[in-house]
Design a protein around this motif. Structure first.
Motif, PDB file in Angstrom:
ATOM      1  N   HIS A  53     -17.710  40.848  -5.431  1.00 58.10           N
ATOM      2  CA  HIS A  53     -16.358  40.326  -5.232  1.00 58.10           C
ATOM      3  C   HIS A  53     -15.307  41.251  -5.849  1.00 58.10           C
ATOM      4  N   HIS A  54     -15.774  42.213  -6.651  1.00 57.85           N
ATOM      5  CA  HIS A  54     -14.862  43.160  -7.286  1.00 57.85           C
ATOM      6  C   HIS A  54     -14.278  44.084  -6.223  1.00 57.85           C
ATOM      7  N   ARG A  55     -12.994  44.396  -6.375  1.00 59.31           N
ATOM      8  CA  ARG A  55     -12.317  45.236  -5.386  1.00 59.31           C
ATOM      9  C   ARG A  55     -12.981  46.597  -5.247  1.00 59.31           C
ATOM     10  N   HIS A  56     -13.534  47.107  -6.352  1.00 62.66           N
ATOM     11  CA  HIS A  56     -14.184  48.419  -6.329  1.00 62.66           C
ATOM     12  C   HIS A  56     -15.683  48.263  -6.594  1.00 62.66           C
ATOM     13  N   LEU A  80      -2.293  41.688 -18.737  1.00 62.07           N
ATOM     14  CA  LEU A  80      -2.715  42.798 -17.892  1.00 62.07           C
ATOM     15  C   LEU A  80      -2.738  42.340 -16.437  1.00 62.07           C
ATOM     16  N   ARG A  81      -2.264  43.182 -15.553  1.00 69.19           N
ATOM     17  CA  ARG A  81      -2.158  42.800 -14.147  1.00 69.19           C
ATOM     18  C   ARG A  81      -3.371  43.264 -13.351  1.00 69.19           C
ATOM     19  N   ASN A  82      -3.865  42.368 -12.512  1.00 69.27           N
ATOM     20  CA  ASN A  82      -4.944  42.685 -11.584  1.00 69.27           C
ATOM     21  C   ASN A  82      -4.542  42.201 -10.190  1.00 69.27           C
ATOM     22  N   ASN A  83      -5.241  42.700  -9.177  1.00 66.61           N
ATOM     23  CA  ASN A  83      -4.967  42.200  -7.836  1.00 66.61           C
ATOM     24  C   ASN A  83      -5.445  40.751  -7.722  1.00 66.61           C
ATOM     25  N   ILE A  84      -5.103  40.102  -6.626  1.00 67.57           N
ATOM     26  CA  ILE A  84      -5.387  38.672  -6.475  1.00 67.57           C
ATOM     27  C   ILE A  84      -6.880  38.378  -6.584  1.00 67.57           C
ATOM     28  N   ALA A  85      -7.702  39.186  -5.905  1.00 69.59           N
ATOM     29  CA  ALA A  85      -9.148  38.944  -5.914  1.00 69.59           C
ATOM     30  C   ALA A  85      -9.718  39.068  -7.321  1.00 69.59           C
ATOM     31  N   ASN A  86      -9.328  40.118  -8.032  1.00 66.09           N
ATOM     32  CA  ASN A  86      -9.852  40.312  -9.388  1.00 66.09           C
ATOM     33  C   ASN A  86      -9.310  39.273 -10.366  1.00 66.09           C
ATOM     34  N   THR A  87      -8.079  38.821 -10.151  1.00 66.47           N
ATOM     35  CA  THR A  87      -7.519  37.769 -11.005  1.00 66.47           C
ATOM     36  C   THR A  87      -8.290  36.466 -10.829  1.00 66.47           C
ATOM     37  N   GLN A  88      -8.605  36.128  -9.588  1.00 73.17           N
ATOM     38  CA  GLN A  88      -9.403  34.927  -9.334  1.00 73.17           C
ATOM     39  C   GLN A  88     -10.777  35.046  -9.979  1.00 73.17           C
ATOM     40  N   LEU A  89     -11.330  36.247  -9.937  1.00 72.67           N
ATOM     41  CA  LEU A  89     -12.652  36.486 -10.519  1.00 72.67           C
ATOM     42  C   LEU A  89     -12.621  36.335 -12.039  1.00 72.67           C
TER      43      LEU A  89
END
Length: 268
Positions: A53-56, A80-89
């Motif tokens: 599920h990680h973006r990378h 710290l800012r993350n993209n939506i997918a990583n924030t949900q994770l």
């Protein structure tokens, strides 16, 4: 020749300097080894299951950092800012019982073995909360402002220093996974000439900004993840500056205060 030191189950071992001061702590495991095994195995499996599920996810060592920090161009402390997918994770992992248990164990070790440093961290976090009540911390009651999830499957690091962390503070490193700790996964503290047997479920607290550290690779069929907690030195500088950046502090401070700060720096 590096010296070997084993982390034994349920045994906490302090690492002392020449003055008999504790500089790092091998945390061992809680007395409930069966329950702890369930927690650490479960946390490891969560990281492996969520890896895709990680973006990378296709990178060799996908990681996500989350929490509160200051530095790297930030004008003030914040999350710290993350993209939506990583924030949900990360929101899922932070709320999970397994990682709450891991965070709580590291926090208790810190409080028991370095109570003055722990109290200092608590005071700084309290001041940050007063300054900005909307700040969301990873784990309520924890003195660690941020954390990093390393999803594996064979997490390793080269010798390095974590320069952004508070230099004289502690960070908590936890090894997770399934690997033979007699063959690989050892933690190396280069400046102390120590090679430490570091089994899955083990914890160490150390000043990672001033002690170079790395870990030994594991075998191809094994897997290793990690969970690390830390506090950026920039957060405490912000508080010390009266909730200002270094630049703003020096622009607004009096000559006497500048002299006092300079004298303090020389005395460190």
């Amino acid at each position: 020749m590096a010296r070997m030191m084993a982390i034994m189950e349920r045994l906490t071992i302090p690492i002392l300097d020449r003055r008999r001061c504790i500089i790092a702590l091998l945390g061992g495991t809680p007395c409930d080894t069966v329950g702890w095994q369930t927690v650490t195995d479960g946390a490891s499996q969560l990281l492996l299951d969520r890896r895709m599920h990680h973006r990378h996810a296709q990178e060799p060592f996908p990681v996500i950092a989350c929490g509160v920090s200051h530095g790297g161009g930030q004008t003030e402390p914040g999350e710290l800012r993350n993209n939506i997918a990583n924030t949900q994770l990360t929101d899922e992992l932070l709320a999970h019982e397994y990682f709450c248990r891991l965070a709580g164990f590291a926090n208790i070790l810190f409080a028991m073995w370095a109570p003055l440093l722990f109290a200092f961290y608590q005071a700084q976090i309290a001041l940050l909360n007063e300054w900005k009540p909307s700040i969301r911390w990873n784990f309520p009651g924890s003195v660690f402002a941020a954390c990093t999830f390393n999803f594996g499957p064979r997490a390793i690091t080269a010798a390095h220093l974590d320069f952004a962390n508070l230099a004289w503070g502690w960070c908590a490193i936890m090894a997770l996974g399934k690997f033979d700790p007699d063959v690989g996964g050892h933690l190396i503290l280069w400046d102390l000439c120590l090679v430490i047997r570091f089994p899955p479920g083990s914890t160490i607290l150390l000043p990672s900004a001033i002690i170079r550290h790395s870990n030994v690779p594991i075998r191809a069929h094994e897997h290793r993840c990690s969970f690390t907690q830390y506090t950026a030195g920039g957060l405490l500088c912000w508080v010390r500056n009266g909730f200002k950046t270094d630049e703003d502090f020096h622009l607004t401070v009096s000559v006497a205060e500048k002299a006092e700060r300079k004298a303090e720096s020389k005395g460190r």
